[in-house]
Design an enzyme around this catalytic site. Structure first.
Site, PDB file in Angstrom:
ATOM      1  N   SER A  36     -93.675  28.988  18.434  1.00  0.00           N
ATOM      2  CA  SER A  36     -95.140  29.387  17.815  1.00  0.00           C
ATOM      3  C   SER A  36     -96.205  28.011  18.707  1.00  0.00           C
ATOM      4  O   SER A  36     -95.704  27.236  19.037  1.00  0.00           O
ATOM      5  CB  SER A  36     -95.760  29.356  16.331  1.00  0.00           C
ATOM      6  OG  SER A  36     -97.297  29.539  16.555  1.00  0.00           O
TER       7      SER A  36
ATOM      8  N   LYS B 202     -92.424  25.743  13.292  1.00  0.00           N
ATOM      9  CA  LYS B 202     -92.334  27.384  13.322  1.00  0.00           C
ATOM     10  C   LYS B 202     -91.111  27.858  14.498  1.00  0.00           C
ATOM     11  O   LYS B 202     -91.092  27.279  15.733  1.00  0.00           O
ATOM     12  CB  LYS B 202     -93.459  28.019  12.962  1.00  0.00           C
ATOM     13  CG  LYS B 202     -92.882  29.389  12.844  1.00  0.00           C
ATOM     14  CD  LYS B 202     -94.030  30.468  12.747  1.00  0.00           C
ATOM     15  CE  LYS B 202     -94.171  31.054  11.804  1.00  0.00           C
ATOM     16  NZ  LYS B 202     -93.479  32.529  12.979  1.00  0.00           N
TER      17      LYS B 202
ATOM     18  N   SER C 146     -70.760  67.216  48.481  1.00  0.00           N
ATOM     19  CA  SER C 146     -71.628  67.274  47.562  1.00  0.00           C
ATOM     20  C   SER C 146     -72.426  66.217  47.059  1.00  0.00           C
ATOM     21  O   SER C 146     -71.774  65.749  46.196  1.00  0.00           O
ATOM     22  CB  SER C 146     -71.881  69.019  47.034  1.00  0.00           C
ATOM     23  OG  SER C 146     -73.204  69.465  46.778  1.00  0.00           O
ATOM     24  N   THR C 147     -73.785  65.749  47.136  1.00  0.00           N
ATOM     25  CA  THR C 147     -74.477  65.004  45.774  1.00  0.00           C
ATOM     26  C   THR C 147     -73.847  65.992  44.820  1.00  0.00           C
ATOM     27  O   THR C 147     -73.748  64.941  43.658  1.00  0.00           O
ATOM     28  CB  THR C 147     -75.555  65.085  46.333  1.00  0.00           C
ATOM     29  OG1 THR C 147     -76.324  64.626  47.619  1.00  0.00           O
ATOM     30  CG2 THR C 147     -76.716  64.283  45.074  1.00  0.00           C
ATOM     31  N   ASN C 148     -73.389  67.046  44.614  1.00  0.00           N
ATOM     32  CA  ASN C 148     -73.481  67.784  42.733  1.00  0.00           C
ATOM     33  C   ASN C 148     -72.227  67.162  42.736  1.00  0.00           C
ATOM     34  O   ASN C 148     -72.123  67.190  41.330  1.00  0.00           O
ATOM     35  CB  ASN C 148     -73.802  69.238  43.297  1.00  0.00           C
ATOM     36  CG  ASN C 148     -75.131  69.394  43.371  1.00  0.00           C
ATOM     37  OD1 ASN C 148     -76.285  68.359  43.481  1.00  0.00           O
ATOM     38  ND2 ASN C 148     -75.364  70.558  43.891  1.00  0.00           N
TER      39      ASN C 148
END
Length: 472
Positions: free
Chosen positions: A316, A322, A138-140
């Site tokens: 910058s 910078k 199951s997916t679960n």
């Protein structure tokens, strides 16, 4: 584009003829065009490993034709190795507790297996996504198991990355061991400390994170595979149930074990909250360290500038020359994202109801994203920043001399009030504290030199105690 027609209980849909996915995947894409993202590749690869283990277990239990099972295993191996990655197109934000992702994998593996058997994609008489690829599952039980498998691999990788960062800080600890500087509390001058001691604290924080994550991997090893829909194991043959864990353990190399209570693991997602909490703790440490490095390297002329970080890019578009601390800034942003993901994971885990948590896809997406972000950020931090850090010893010495940090070391000899008077005098006259102390006749320049050393100032005990005993 050519299409094939596929059917399900809701009707017919056109599927691209060359696609390995099928009708369930197309419906999911139509229903959940939410984020533009796709299910995390680590989860897809882990689900494929689960499918391979299930096919092997079903064959050993006599439930699956060996020719079909072998084709499924070959296709699953390809997917687990990163193959057909462009076929997993379902958005991670999806309803159904992960069914859409599970079906996406089922369909891709089925159609690749059909192809391996010489058939045409979509001819599910040869290999069916549900009746063969999803047999006994199951997916679960598939999805939470796969998430644990994916998380284990990434947790161990992150632990290794943190070990590398720890080592980088320890190298700097040794390199900077003799550099005395101002220690600061509440952003104000405090008492002297060595730069090496500051880096030792960075290393120790990362060491704790590494160890915590290494140990929490054990908490992920219990899986609910074989529990099917609600953990009771309905429609799963006992022979399959016991075989599938062994197969998955062999495929992954992880010490996986079937949970004693698979109903519990089908309902509850608290282990993922636990793991996420440790990721958050690591993020907190990384953010604090990154912030300290930015402060200590601030300037370079108008700030503390006790450290020089590697210059990795101009900073910058308007200020020539910078250079910004971009790597620590990136680390900080990653840390904030991980902290936010932790809150989402906690809310999703708490929202589970009765026999299932419908929000497992949200837990998976955020947990695996946090792991991936931290793995990448930690590696970059270590390689592009920490390993290249240099100390400005002259700057450290200058700030120390211009501060009043030395006075605390003399307080046991002078008394608090007299020491405070000396600080007040030095501040009022804008002079170095050392000069004021020597002028007072309380200590000679030579005595201060002997007291104001890393060995005296940064170890337990009263600085200069032995010296003054001899003097007395």
């Amino acid at each position: 584009m050519e299409y094939r027609i596929e059917k399900d209980l809701l009707g017919e849909i056109k599927v691209p003829k060359e696609a390995y996915y099928g009708i369930h995947t197309v419906r999911a894409c139509n229903n959940f065009p939410v984020s533009g993202l796709r299910t995390h590749p680590a989860l897809i690869r882990a689900i494929a490993r689960v499918k391979q283990a299930a096919a092997l277990a079903n064959m050993s239990a006599g439930l699956l034709d060996r020719r079909v099972g072998d084709a499924i295993c070959r296709a699953a191996e390809e997917v687990a190795g990163g193959g057909l990655a462009d076929q997993f197109i379902v958005d991670p934000f999806q309803g159904g507790a992960g069914t859409s992702t599970n079906m996406n994998v089922n369909e891709v593996i089925a159609n690749r297996a059909i192809e391996l058997l010489g058939g045409q994609k979509g001819d599910y008489r040869l290999v069916h996504p549900l009746e063969h690829v999803n047999l006994s599952q199951s997916t679960n039980d598939v999805y939470p198991t796969a998430l644990r498998v994916a998380a284990i691999g990434m947790v161990l990788e992150l632990s290794d990355c943190l070990a590398g960062l720890q080592a980088a800080f320890q190298e700097k600890e040794a390199e900077f061991a003799g550099i005395l500087k101002v220690g600061r509390t509440e952003m104000q001058d405090a008492v002297p400390v060595t730069l090496g001691q500051e880096f030792s604290a960075f290393a120790e924080g990362i060491a704790r994170d590494r160890w915590r994550l290494y140990k929490v991997e054990e908490r992920l090893r219990q899986v609910n595979l074989g529990g099917t829909a609600v953990g009771t194991g309905l429609n799963a043959d006992p022979k399959y149930i016991y075989a599938v864990i062994e197969e998955l353990r062999a495929i992954t190399g992880y010490g996986l074990a079937r949970a004693e209570n698979t109903v519990d693991l089908t309902q509850n997602a608290d282990v993922f909250v636990e793991v996420s909490g440790l990721l958050k703790a690591a993020a907190v440490n990384l953010s604090k360290i990154a912030g300290d490095l930015r402060l200590l390297s601030s300037g370079p002329l108008g700030g503390l500038a006790e450290l020089k970080l590697p210059q990795v890019q101009p900073g910058s578009s308007i200020m020539p020359g910078k250079v910004n601390p971009v790597i620590p800034e990136m680390v900080t942003q990653v840390a904030f994202q991980v902290m936010g993901n932790d809150q989402v994971i906690a809310m999703a885990a708490a929202a589970g109801q009765l026999e299932l948590n419908a929000f497992m896809p949200l837990i998976a997406h955020n947990l695996l994203q946090s792991l991936e972000l931290l793995i990448n950020a930690v590696n970059i931090f270590s390689e592009k920043c920490v390993k290249g850090i240099k100390a400005d010893e002259e700057r450290c010495r200058r700030w120390l001399e211009e501060s009043h940090s030395f006075i605390t070391a003399l307080t046991p000899h002078l008394g608090y009030d007299r020491a405070a008077e000396l600080v007040k005098k030095a501040m009022a006259e804008k002079r170095l504290l050392r000069e004021v102390i020597i002028e007072s006749g309380l200590f000679t320049a030579g005595e201060l030199e002997l007291i104001f050393t890393p060995g005296e100032l940064t170890r337990p005990g009263v600085a200069g105690a032995k010296l003054l005993e001899k003097k007395g």
